[in-house]
Design an enzyme around this catalytic site. Sequence first.
Site, PDB file in Angstrom:
ATOM      1  N   HIS A   1       2.096   4.301  -3.211  1.00 54.36           N
ATOM      2  CA  HIS A   1       2.083   5.764  -3.187  1.00 54.36           C
ATOM      3  C   HIS A   1       3.393   6.313  -3.764  1.00 54.36           C
ATOM      4  CE1 HIS A   1      -1.625   6.053  -1.033  1.00 54.36           C
ATOM      5  NE2 HIS A   1      -1.167   5.556   0.103  1.00 54.36           N
TER       6      HIS A   1
ATOM      7  N   HIS B   1       0.835  -1.204   0.000  1.00 48.80           N
ATOM      8  CA  HIS B   1       0.000   0.000   0.000  1.00 48.80           C
ATOM      9  C   HIS B   1       0.871   1.256   0.000  1.00 48.80           C
ATOM     10  CE1 HIS B   1      -3.612   2.394   1.307  1.00 48.80           C
ATOM     11  NE2 HIS B   1      -2.642   3.185   1.736  1.00 48.80           N
ATOM     12  N   GLU B   2       1.825   1.306   0.923  1.00 51.22           N
ATOM     13  CA  GLU B   2       2.684   2.481   1.009  1.00 51.22           C
ATOM     14  C   GLU B   2       3.615   2.592  -0.199  1.00 51.22           C
ATOM     15  OE1 GLU B   2       2.543   5.012   2.889  1.00 51.22           O
ATOM     16  OE2 GLU B   2       0.945   4.207   4.144  1.00 51.22           O
TER      17      GLU B   2
END
Length: 226
Positions: free
Chosen positions: A29, A25-26
């Site tokens: 980004h 998820h991170e």
Amino acid sequence: MMSGAGLVQQIAVSALPLIFAITFHEAAHGYAALALGDDTAKRAGRLSLNPIRHIDPVGSIVVPGLLMLAGGFLFGWAKPVPVDFRRLRNPRFGMVLVAAAGPAANVVMAIIAILTIRLVGDLPESGIDWARLNLANAIYLNLLLAVFNMIPIPPLDGGRVAVGLLPRSLGYPLARLEQYGMLIVVGLLMVLPPVSSLLGTRIDLFDLVINPAITALLELLVIVFG
């Protein structure tokens, strides 16, 4: 409270799915920001799929561990990947894409787990249950992270998406909530249910909104990819 044997089993089938869910998820980004013109994450050494680069001692270890001990739902977070939205080629629209990349990565990982779980029966019998539980947890945890992070309150991803898409007259006031955003979210999810119960009508947004959204999204993905 979970027994020792139950805790070990829970860790064995939940730790890897959770770590990879919050890590990817991170990382998503950071990769999205780089593609759109901001190399802040790359220069900080955070543009990586290596979980060690993203693990937050509290969010990735302490909080999930306490939730396991309490027998509650499993949740956690990683260290936020640094993004300088001003460096994006189109800062406002770029912010929307960078914010959406994290939940989108979780949905993709859930799809991969849905596709993979059908192959579990080909494994040696000793590993079938372990693999099936890992993949089932991967599906749920990734969808939980995707849905939770799309709550339209900054600094959650959904809040930043809303700020970028709303007219400026609405987006700017919402953006100013960012410094209080997590307190608002914690209040809605953890304080509102017991307080509302004392007043006679329990309001639990997890049961009313998040779980139904996870179920609806899962049913859709199973129809399309299952």
